[in-house]
Every structure is written in C-alpha cells, then in structure tokens.
Design an enzyme around this catalytic site. Structure first.
Site, PDB file in Angstrom:
ATOM      1  N   HIS A 198       0.800  -1.234   0.000  1.00 24.33           N
ATOM      2  CA  HIS A 198       0.000   0.000   0.000  1.00 24.33           C
ATOM      3  C   HIS A 198       0.827   1.275   0.000  1.00 24.33           C
ATOM      4  O   HIS A 198       0.280   2.368  -0.073  1.00 24.33           O
ATOM      5  CB  HIS A 198      -0.932   0.014   1.209  1.00 24.33           C
TER       6      HIS A 198
HETATM    7  C1  UD1 Z   1      -2.010   5.316   6.176  1.00 18.95           C
HETATM    8  C2  UD1 Z   1      -0.672   5.781   6.767  1.00 18.95           C
HETATM    9  C3  UD1 Z   1       0.363   4.706   6.582  1.00 18.95           C
HETATM   10  C4  UD1 Z   1      -0.114   3.381   7.130  1.00 18.95           C
HETATM   11  C5  UD1 Z   1      -1.442   3.041   6.488  1.00 18.95           C
HETATM   12  C6  UD1 Z   1      -2.010   1.748   7.001  1.00 18.95           C
HETATM   13  C7  UD1 Z   1      -0.225   8.188   6.645  1.00 18.95           C
HETATM   14  C8  UD1 Z   1       0.566   9.222   5.963  1.00 18.95           C
HETATM   15  N1  UD1 Z   1      -0.187   6.968   6.089  1.00 18.95           N
HETATM   16  O1  UD1 Z   1      -1.816   5.166   4.782  1.00 18.95           O
HETATM   17  O2  UD1 Z   1       1.547   5.079   7.269  1.00 18.95           O
HETATM   18  O3  UD1 Z   1       0.835   2.393   6.855  1.00 18.95           O
HETATM   19  O4  UD1 Z   1      -2.378   4.084   6.767  1.00 18.95           O
HETATM   20  O5  UD1 Z   1      -3.156   1.394   6.294  1.00 18.95           O
HETATM   21  O6  UD1 Z   1      -0.863   8.454   7.636  1.00 18.95           O
HETATM   22  N2  UD1 Z   1      -9.363   4.547   2.385  1.00 18.95           N
HETATM   23  C9  UD1 Z   1     -10.573   3.915   2.413  1.00 18.95           C
HETATM   24  N3  UD1 Z   1     -11.083   3.564   3.616  1.00 18.95           N
HETATM   25  C10 UD1 Z   1     -10.440   3.822   4.795  1.00 18.95           C
HETATM   26  C11 UD1 Z   1      -9.212   4.486   4.744  1.00 18.95           C
HETATM   27  C12 UD1 Z   1      -8.676   4.836   3.554  1.00 18.95           C
HETATM   28  O7  UD1 Z   1     -11.175   3.654   1.364  1.00 18.95           O
HETATM   29  O8  UD1 Z   1     -10.960   3.472   5.868  1.00 18.95           O
HETATM   30  C13 UD1 Z   1      -8.776   4.903   1.057  1.00 18.95           C
HETATM   31  C14 UD1 Z   1      -9.088   6.295   0.641  1.00 18.95           C
HETATM   32  O9  UD1 Z   1      -9.310   6.279  -0.700  1.00 18.95           O
HETATM   33  C15 UD1 Z   1      -7.822   7.055   0.921  1.00 18.95           C
HETATM   34  C16 UD1 Z   1      -6.752   6.003   0.753  1.00 18.95           C
HETATM   35  O10 UD1 Z   1      -7.363   4.782   1.155  1.00 18.95           O
HETATM   36  O11 UD1 Z   1      -7.663   8.136   0.069  1.00 18.95           O
HETATM   37  C17 UD1 Z   1      -5.519   6.240   1.585  1.00 18.95           C
HETATM   38  O12 UD1 Z   1      -5.833   6.413   2.979  1.00 18.95           O
HETATM   39  P1  UD1 Z   1      -4.892   7.319   3.923  1.00 18.95           P
HETATM   40  O13 UD1 Z   1      -5.357   7.228   5.319  1.00 18.95           O
HETATM   41  O14 UD1 Z   1      -4.736   8.648   3.315  1.00 18.95           O
HETATM   42  O15 UD1 Z   1      -3.484   6.628   3.780  1.00 18.95           O
HETATM   43  P2  UD1 Z   1      -3.054   5.099   3.784  1.00 18.95           P
HETATM   44  O16 UD1 Z   1      -2.512   4.776   2.447  1.00 18.95           O
HETATM   45  O17 UD1 Z   1      -4.122   4.216   4.339  1.00 18.95           O
END
Ligand code: UD1
Length: 381
Positions: free
Chosen positions: A209
C-alpha cells in the site's frame, strides 16, 4: 490524571489496545480515547475495535480521507477544541501516521505533554510521509518510548534529552501475544480452501500500500512481474488495501492482475484472520512496517518490497530481508527461501508482551507526579 489517547489509522489500533487495557490497573489515570477517523471503513477500523476489545472512542473526529495537507489540517482543527474541552495532562500518540503528528502538534502548541509510543524509528528516507511524521513527532514529544535500540540511538543522535527516552519493547507485540491463541481458531484458511485460493501445498501472503509502490505504474508493474513468476510455485493471497485497489483501476492494471491465476485478491481482513494467515504462510511479501515485526516474532520469512527499513532489528535478528522492487531480486530472494535458505529468527529484546505495562509505569512516575506537570492548557491561549 487525564490522558487523551489518539488513534487514526489501521496500524494504530493494535498499538493502543494493550495500553487501554493496562490503564484499567491504574485508577489514578483517566484515559480518554479519540479516533481521528483517518480510517473509517468497517474493514479498516470498526472490525479492529471489535476484535481487539477496544471500547468505543469518547470522541470521533470523522476527518476521513484527503490530501496530506488537508487531512492533517482537518485533524488539527477538529482536535484542538477537544483538548480545550477535556484539559488533559497528556496526549499519547502512537506510530507514524498523519493523525500522530497532527494531534501531537496541537497538544504541544497548547503546552500539553506529548507521549510518543514507537518513537525513534528512522528509514532516513524523507520521501516517505511517515518519516516526516516520525521526525516531527519525536522532536515535540516529552516522553519517547522505543521498540528497539536503534530508536534510542537515533533520538540521541538528534539531540533528544536521554531522560525522555525509554526502551520498553513493542505494544504491537503485546497484542500479538495476547491474541495468538484465539487467532489460531480463525477459519480463514478453510474459507480460502473452499474458494480454491489455496490447497495443501502452502501459500504466500502479499500486502502492498505504500505510495512509492502503488502510485507509480512502473514500480507496481515490476512487482507484478515478480509475482507472475512466484505464483507458479506458490499461490499468493493478497488482502488489498483500499488505496491499492483504487490504483489498480486508475493505473489500468486490472487486466494484468486478472491474468495472474494464482494471485488472489481478497478484501481487507480483520486482525485475527490476518494473524492466522501470516503465521501459516511459507513467505510474506510486504511494504508494511508492522508486518516486518510480526513475521519476526512468528518466525515466518519476510521479503520487504522497499529499499530501506526503519525497523533494522527485524533484519539483524528477525526473518526480514530488504529486497526492494527489482523483479529479479524479488524472485531470487523468494527462490532462496523456497530452497530452505533462510535464518531462524530471534525475538528482539523486550518483545515479551509487557511493553504496555512498562509504558504506563513510566507515565505514572513522570506525569502523575505534580512536579512534572506543565501549565494549564488555557495559559497557552
Ligand atoms: C495510512 C498511513 C500509513 C499506514 C497506512 C495503514 C499516513 C501518511 N499513512 O496510509 O503510514 O501504513 O495508513 O493502512 O498516515 N481509504 C478507504 N477507507 C479507509 C481508509 C482509507 O477507502 O478506511 C482509502 C481512501 O481512498 C484514501 C486512501 O485509502 O484516500 C488512503 O488512505 P490514507 O489514510 O490517506 O493513507 P493510507 O494509504 O491508508
């Protein structure tokens, strides 16, 4: 003494669970739980609360997904009134996600003590958002709890006062130890067998991811090239992160993936199922931080699809190999493991299931003592 404990994203939940449990043995501490809502899906958040027995958050900031700046700013804006309402003595943050730095910064600006659990880890790669979050959070923390010796050394090299630094082991491993027996009863392998994803000849697990791997079509394709070869030897179970799933569509990789008959994409799974899945795997491929540590304790070979790690103890003592994203290197590392060329891991010092106990003991000594208290929140306004 009132402590606000912050969680936001999936890897935070395993770290906060043993602390919330430990507070119950310390009646002088009133722990509050704030969920920023950085992760919000049932499968990325709610399921973990249920499985780990974490109580409902006292406050949910419900910030959701956005760009780094917007997400961090939204968390800060929503968290400040919570601090002003609750007047905590300290704010405890874990890990390295955007919620960690956002809430730590709000607390520091309001002169509330900041406690950072999992401090000091450094990949020395500032292109990773998490590395920025780690460096900044540590620089404003009053108590810093490290999982491994490298963390202590990194903090001291950055000039952080030694009196604030404690090597305590790893709360995430507390959670692993507490849940291993119940995880063994998970039916995930039966389900995967029924779906013909695995047979009796072993399987591998993949998690992916990191933006560096899944936002860049060239890097993602190099990894897929390696998986194409690997699946001939072992099926690959791939619980897919929502960010990665979105990118498969936006980067036009769906056809490519569908051609890999033994690469099985499944929805994100809960903590207990994932523990069972990785503990029975022949090999795990990952770009996660926590999984490098869990495989070390589970003694399962781990191939890390990154150029560096902020968790060097998993390489020095554990099963982890930092292989990067070059196709040939990934395949080579995999083949060597299949030939039986991998090291037995040793458990890093203090990864014994008692980190939360040590942390809360230090908090009690350093923060409950009124001489150690800082100013009232209002003074900073
Ligand atoms: C975040 C953390 C990362 C961690 C990861 C674990 C930061 C900078 N990154 O990355 O260090 O390893 O979490 O998962 O804080 N989304 C959903 N549902 C959710 C959450 C996210 O659909 O419940 C999708 C959304 O489209 C979002 C994307 O995932 O834009 C990324 O989510 P985000 O929390 O921005 O970062 P992660 O890649 O999950």
């Amino acid at each position: 003494m009132r402590i606000i404990n912050v969680v936001g994203a999936r890897p935070n939940f395993m770290k906060i669970a043993p602390l919330m449990e430990e507070y119950e043995r310390h009646p002088e501490i009133e722990p509050l739980l704030v969920h920023t809502g950085q992760h919000y899906d049932e499968k990325m958040s709610t399921l973990f609360f249920k499985q780990l027995g974490i109580r409902e958050p006292d406050v949910n900031l419900e910030v959701g997904s956005a760009s780094h700046a917007v997400q961090t700013a939204d968390i800060m804006t929503a968290f400040e009134p919570v601090l002003l309402d609750y007047h905590p003595d300290a704010v405890l943050v874990v890990g390295d996600v955007n919620s960690t730095i956002a809430c730590g910064l709000v607390a520091a600006k309001l002169h509330v003590k900041v406690i950072h659990v999992e401090a000091g880890l450094r990949s020395f790669d500032r292109s990773m958002p998490e590395e920025i979050n780690r460096v900044l959070t540590d620089s404003i923390s009053d108590l810093l709890f490290c999982t491994e010796q490298s963390g202590v050394e990194n903090l001291m090299a950055e000039g952080i006062d030694q009196d604030k630094i404690y090597l305590v082991g790893h709360v995430m491993i507390d959670t692993l130890k507490r849940n291993m027996t119940i995880a063994r009863q998970s039916t995930i392998l039966n389900e995967l067998r029924a779906r013909r994803c695995i047979d009796g000849h072993g399987y591998s697990v993949l998690t992916l991811h990191r933006p560096a791997n899944v936002d860049d079509p060239l890097v993602f394709s190099r990894i897929l090239d390696a998986l194409e070869v690997i699946q001939n030897d072992l099926p690959i179970i791939f619980p897919i992160h929502p960010r990665t799933l979105k990118n498969i569509t936006s980067l036009n990789l769906r056809n490519r993936i569908d051609r890999l008959a033994r690469l099985h994409l499944i929805d994100p799974i809960g903590y207990l199922d994932f523990l069972k899945l990785q503990s029975s795997a022949r090999v795990v491929f990952t770009d996660s931080g926590g999984i490098q540590e869990e495989t070390t304790v589970l003694k399962v070979p781990c191939i890390t699809l990154r150029e560096n790690t902020e968790r060097p103890v998993t390489v020095e003592m554990g099963t982890n190999q930092i292989v990067g994203t070059d196709t040939q290197k990934i395949v080579h590392a995999f083949k060597r493991i299949m030939e039986g060329n991998f090291r037995e891991s040793r458990i890093p010092p203090l990864w014994d299931g008692k980190a939360a106990e040590r942390i809360v003991d230090v908090i009690e000594e350093k923060i409950v003592d009124p001489k150690m208290r800082r100013y009232e929140v209002v003074e900073a306004l």
